[in-house]
Design a protein around this motif. Structure first.
Motif, short mmCIF file in Angstrom:
data_model
loop_
_atom_site.label_atom_id
_atom_site.label_comp_id
_atom_site.label_asym_id
_atom_site.label_seq_id
_atom_site.Cartn_x
_atom_site.Cartn_y
_atom_site.Cartn_z
N VAL A 94 5.08 -0.50 15.10
CA VAL A 94 5.97 -0.34 13.95
C VAL A 94 5.45 -1.13 12.76
O VAL A 94 5.43 -0.63 11.63
CB VAL A 94 7.40 -0.80 14.31
CG1 VAL A 94 8.30 -0.78 13.09
CG2 VAL A 94 7.98 0.08 15.41
N SER A 95 4.99 -2.34 13.03
CA SER A 95 4.46 -3.19 11.96
C SER A 95 3.36 -2.46 11.17
O SER A 95 3.36 -2.47 9.93
CB SER A 95 3.91 -4.48 12.58
OG SER A 95 3.32 -5.28 11.60
N ASP A 96 2.47 -1.86 11.89
CA ASP A 96 1.38 -1.08 11.27
C ASP A 96 1.91 0.01 10.34
O ASP A 96 1.46 0.13 9.20
CB ASP A 96 0.56 -0.38 12.36
CG ASP A 96 -0.67 -1.18 12.72
OD1 ASP A 96 -0.85 -2.27 12.16
OD2 ASP A 96 -1.44 -0.71 13.57
N SER A 97 2.84 0.80 10.84
CA SER A 97 3.35 1.92 10.06
C SER A 97 4.12 1.44 8.85
O SER A 97 4.05 2.05 7.78
CB SER A 97 4.27 2.78 10.93
OG SER A 97 3.55 3.33 12.00
N VAL A 98 4.86 0.35 9.01
CA VAL A 98 5.61 -0.19 7.89
C VAL A 98 4.65 -0.69 6.80
O VAL A 98 4.88 -0.47 5.61
CB VAL A 98 6.55 -1.32 8.36
CG1 VAL A 98 7.09 -2.12 7.19
CG2 VAL A 98 7.71 -0.73 9.16
N LYS A 99 3.58 -1.29 7.25
CA LYS A 99 2.59 -1.75 6.29
C LYS A 99 2.04 -0.57 5.48
O LYS A 99 1.90 -0.64 4.26
CB LYS A 99 1.45 -2.46 7.03
CG LYS A 99 0.59 -3.32 6.13
CD LYS A 99 -0.35 -4.22 6.92
CE LYS A 99 -1.39 -3.43 7.70
NZ LYS A 99 -2.36 -4.28 8.41
N ALA A 100 1.77 0.50 6.19
CA ALA A 100 1.26 1.70 5.51
C ALA A 100 2.27 2.23 4.50
O ALA A 100 1.90 2.58 3.37
CB ALA A 100 0.94 2.78 6.54
N LEU A 101 3.53 2.26 4.89
CA LEU A 101 4.57 2.74 3.97
C LEU A 101 4.70 1.84 2.75
O LEU A 101 4.97 2.31 1.64
CB LEU A 101 5.93 2.83 4.68
CG LEU A 101 6.12 4.00 5.63
CD1 LEU A 101 7.45 3.87 6.37
CD2 LEU A 101 6.10 5.32 4.87
N GLU A 102 4.49 0.56 2.97
CA GLU A 102 4.58 -0.38 1.86
C GLU A 102 3.43 -0.13 0.87
O GLU A 102 3.64 -0.09 -0.33
CB GLU A 102 4.51 -1.82 2.39
CG GLU A 102 4.93 -2.85 1.34
CD GLU A 102 4.65 -4.27 1.80
OE1 GLU A 102 3.81 -4.46 2.71
OE2 GLU A 102 5.27 -5.19 1.25
N GLN A 103 2.23 0.06 1.45
CA GLN A 103 1.08 0.30 0.59
C GLN A 103 1.22 1.59 -0.21
O GLN A 103 0.74 1.69 -1.33
CB GLN A 103 -0.20 0.34 1.44
CG GLN A 103 -0.73 -1.06 1.73
CD GLN A 103 -1.66 -1.10 2.92
OE1 GLN A 103 -1.99 -0.07 3.52
NE2 GLN A 103 -2.10 -2.30 3.30
N LYS A 104 1.92 2.56 0.38
CA LYS A 104 2.14 3.81 -0.34
C LYS A 104 3.27 3.69 -1.36
O LYS A 104 3.55 4.63 -2.09
CB LYS A 104 2.46 4.93 0.65
CG LYS A 104 1.29 5.32 1.54
CD LYS A 104 1.67 6.44 2.51
CE LYS A 104 0.59 6.66 3.55
NZ LYS A 104 1.01 7.59 4.62
#
Lengths: 202, 202
Positions: B78-88
């Motif tokens: 989840v941490s990974d995906s959230v990071k990606a969403l933040e970057q987007k």
DNA sequence: AGTTATAGTTAGGAAACCTAACTATATTTG
DNA sequence: CAAATATAGTTAGGTTTCCTAACTATAACT
């Protein structure tokens, strides 16, 4: 303004949205169970599905293309997984003389044993059904069948082998009838994955 | 000899196995729809789920750990995906003073707009329900609710916010009752994802 | 015979997942 | 209150999932 089924306010008004959310939760359960089963046998989820499928279906369906449309994946994806299963010794590819481009997947002895074990992964879904009444189960099944048929008509699920999409199926004065077996079918006799299925209009 | 629900012979005898196979097909539909929606918006399936979830749930639930157990994934995933969403630029992490280890996920304006769009992905499941009768829908829903509750009790699905597992829920002479709202609940009023849910025995 | 369709593979890449080891804060407890 | 333990989240490294695009080889039209 159209609302999502995940909207709480909408859910309070609409029984349909509650059903969809429920189905979503059950999908989650499938995903979890499949993943767990995979890990226990050092397989991938798709490998598990392929083994189970091949264990219960005829030669014509045990081909790369069939598997791909069955699971709504590309042939490349299936090809990879099948290769992995072959290397592990659970299946073997068998060329047919009629068409040398293609081959049929056969389970080896070890593959068949494994398939038998892992095909029980769905059991956890089976048990919660036991407390439902017969009428509940019947209604549940026919509702689901109807949904699936519509999902297939809408092109969301590519393949199915249920009575509704079979050339032998006929509705006679609101009763179901199978023209292959020449018998009427009760609601509970409708099949969801019939070995004799032939797609309508082929 | 125990049989798998995927066994055709078993299916012909057992309505339960037909139901499980049907549910499996519907899970497949979810998988396909979620995947399609993801691709259309250049997101990953899990990113879609996170956006939708955050759009419809309270602050306490919009944390890494909650999301992980909600979707039965590890925190790392989840941490990974959230990071990606933040970057987007679709979400932003907000530290709370009470516990500086953790943070709450907030949708940005763009994130909220996107969430609204993608949360319609389940609509294709919604439409096939329209032709069912009211009684069919009611039976369908209560059967599914019962299943989900048992799946949660069995530890297969980790989280839920349905009435059956809520401390405010009470069964009064076979009728459902909510002690928070102080009202009886009809079968169709039972909630599957209640914002006021408090897990039993906490 | 030559085009077109079909079966399957390979290569390369993004993402989904995991486990294990890590940092940093909170909480418990001796 | 200090030390031990628990909890929130991250990072690193790996396998598997899936895709698209380009490919080979055979089959089937025209």
């Amino acid at each position: 303004m159209k609302r999502s089924v995940f909207d709480h306010q909408f859910q309070q008004q609409s029984i349909e949205s509650k059903i969809v959310v429920s189905l979503e939760r059950i999908s989650e359960a499938f995903r979890v169970l499949l993943w767990k089963e995979s890990k226990e046998h050092a397989l991938s989820p798709i490998q598990v599905q392929i083994l189970i499928f091949c264990n219960f279906h005829s030669e014509q369906l045990r081909k790369i293309s069939s598997l791909a449309s069955e699971f709504n994946l590309t042939k490349a994806t299936v090809s990879d997984s099948v290769k992995a299963l072959e290397q592990k010794g659970f299946i073997r590819k068998q060329q047919e003389p009629e068409d040398t481009r293609s081959y049929t997947i056969h389970l080896t002895k070890e593959g068949a044993e494994l398939a038998k074990k892992i095909s029980m992964f769905a059991d956890h879904l089976y048990q919660p059904l036991s407390t439902l009444s017969d009428i509940q189960k019947q209604t549940l099944l026919s509702s689901l069948l109807e949904m699936i048929y519509k999902l297939q008509q809408a092109g969301i699920i590519s393949i199915n082998r249920m009575c509704f999409s079979c050339r032998y199926y006929q509705k006679k004065s609101d009763k179901h009838y199978c023209n292959l077996m020449n018998t009427p079918l009760k609601n509970t006799e409708l099949r969801i994955d019939c070995p004799e299925h032939e797609m309508i209009g082929n």
